[in-house]
Write a protein that holds these residues in place. Structure first.
Motif, PDB file in Angstrom:
ATOM      1  N   GLY A  69      66.474 -22.651  59.701  1.00 25.27           N
ATOM      2  CA  GLY A  69      65.895 -22.987  58.402  1.00 25.27           C
ATOM      3  C   GLY A  69      66.752 -22.546  57.229  1.00 25.27           C
ATOM      4  N   GLY A  70      67.935 -21.965  57.512  1.00 28.22           N
ATOM      5  CA  GLY A  70      68.833 -21.520  56.442  1.00 28.22           C
ATOM      6  C   GLY A  70      69.412 -22.698  55.678  1.00 28.22           C
ATOM      7  N   LEU A  71      69.939 -22.414  54.500  1.00 25.33           N
ATOM      8  CA  LEU A  71      70.460 -23.450  53.618  1.00 25.33           C
ATOM      9  C   LEU A  71      71.984 -23.387  53.559  1.00 25.33           C
ATOM     10  CD1 LEU A  71      69.953 -25.655  51.441  1.00 25.33           C
ATOM     11  CD2 LEU A  71      69.906 -23.780  49.780  1.00 25.33           C
ATOM     12  N   LEU A  72      72.635 -24.507  53.838  1.00 24.56           N
ATOM     13  CA  LEU A  72      74.082 -24.643  53.724  1.00 24.56           C
ATOM     14  C   LEU A  72      74.380 -25.537  52.531  1.00 24.56           C
ATOM     15  CD1 LEU A  72      77.029 -24.398  54.708  1.00 24.56           C
ATOM     16  CD2 LEU A  72      76.571 -26.357  56.206  1.00 24.56           C
ATOM     17  N   THR A  73      75.174 -25.031  51.577  1.00 26.59           N
ATOM     18  CA  THR A  73      75.588 -25.815  50.423  1.00 26.59           C
ATOM     19  C   THR A  73      77.098 -25.971  50.479  1.00 26.59           C
ATOM     20  OG1 THR A  73      73.787 -24.888  49.106  1.00 26.59           O
ATOM     21  CG2 THR A  73      75.581 -25.948  47.904  1.00 26.59           C
ATOM     22  N   VAL A  74      77.561 -27.224  50.498  1.00 25.52           N
ATOM     23  CA  VAL A  74      78.993 -27.526  50.524  1.00 25.52           C
ATOM     24  C   VAL A  74      79.281 -28.462  49.360  1.00 25.52           C
ATOM     25  CG1 VAL A  74      80.867 -28.596  51.837  1.00 25.52           C
ATOM     26  CG2 VAL A  74      79.101 -27.297  53.036  1.00 25.52           C
ATOM     27  N   GLU A  75      80.273 -28.089  48.556  1.00 22.35           N
ATOM     28  CA  GLU A  75      80.673 -28.930  47.433  1.00 22.35           C
ATOM     29  C   GLU A  75      82.167 -29.196  47.563  1.00 22.35           C
ATOM     30  OE1 GLU A  75      81.449 -27.793  42.979  1.00 22.35           O
ATOM     31  OE2 GLU A  75      79.293 -28.092  43.292  1.00 22.35           O
ATOM     32  N   THR A  76      82.547 -30.457  47.416  1.00 24.02           N
ATOM     33  CA  THR A  76      83.957 -30.842  47.461  1.00 24.02           C
ATOM     34  C   THR A  76      84.280 -31.635  46.200  1.00 24.02           C
ATOM     35  OG1 THR A  76      83.487 -32.880  48.658  1.00 24.02           O
ATOM     36  CG2 THR A  76      84.007 -30.943  49.987  1.00 24.02           C
ATOM     37  N   PRO A  77      85.560 -31.676  45.822  1.00 17.59           N
ATOM     38  CA  PRO A  77      85.920 -32.444  44.632  1.00 17.59           C
ATOM     39  C   PRO A  77      85.787 -33.942  44.888  1.00 17.59           C
ATOM     40  CG  PRO A  77      87.883 -31.586  45.688  1.00 17.59           C
ATOM     41  CD  PRO A  77      86.704 -31.025  46.435  1.00 17.59           C
ATOM     42  N   ASP A  78      85.735 -34.687  43.818  1.00 19.63           N
ATOM     43  CA  ASP A  78      85.682 -36.147  43.894  1.00 19.63           C
ATOM     44  C   ASP A  78      87.103 -36.643  44.161  1.00 19.63           C
ATOM     45  OD1 ASP A  78      85.670 -38.885  43.420  1.00 19.63           O
ATOM     46  OD2 ASP A  78      84.291 -38.737  41.732  1.00 19.63           O
ATOM     47  N   ARG A  79      87.375 -36.988  45.411  1.00 24.58           N
ATOM     48  CA  ARG A  79      88.727 -37.366  45.810  1.00 24.58           C
ATOM     49  C   ARG A  79      89.250 -38.577  45.047  1.00 24.58           C
ATOM     50  NH1 ARG A  79      90.222 -38.695  51.940  1.00 24.58           N
ATOM     51  NH2 ARG A  79      89.545 -40.758  51.391  1.00 24.58           N
ATOM     52  N   SER A  80      88.431 -39.591  44.871  1.00 24.34           N
ATOM     53  CA  SER A  80      88.867 -40.801  44.154  1.00 24.34           C
ATOM     54  C   SER A  80      89.281 -40.480  42.727  1.00 24.34           C
ATOM     55  CB  SER A  80      87.759 -41.845  44.149  1.00 24.34           C
ATOM     56  OG  SER A  80      87.442 -42.227  45.461  1.00 24.34           O
TER      57      SER A  80
END
Length: 98
Positions: free
Chosen positions: A76-87
């Protein structure tokens, strides 16, 4: 669920109330550790955040990262992943400077 909240690849951004980790000596890091070999037991974290980290790992590294991060997250843990806008990044890189 346990109380650990892990901020991976923190660099210069210190998140209060989180354990801030980076593989390098970083200004905001509470702990020097590899994002692919976290020094925590399985199921110990309620949240894990990786901002602008995944794109540095390559395909195989990203697959392993998700395995490792799911190992550390509690059910039930929360994973937050953010990546840059490649385009947008590639478009900006291809523009001629003024």
């Amino acid at each position: 669920m346990t109380g650990y909240r892990l901020h991976l690849g923190c660099g210069r951004i210190h998140r209060p109330g989180w354990i801030n980790l980076d593989r390098y000596v970083a200004p905001a890091a509470d702990l020097r550790a590899e994002a692919l070999r976290l020094p925590f037991p399985g199921g110990c974290a309620q949240a894990l955040a990786a901002y602008h980290l995944l794109e540095h790992l390559g395909y195989a590294g990203a697959r392993f990262a998700f395995y490792e991060w799911s190992r550390v997250l509690a059910p039930g843990g929360l994973l937050t992943v953010e990546t840059p806008d490649r385009s947008a990044t590639l478009l900006r890189a291809s523009e001629t400077p003024e």
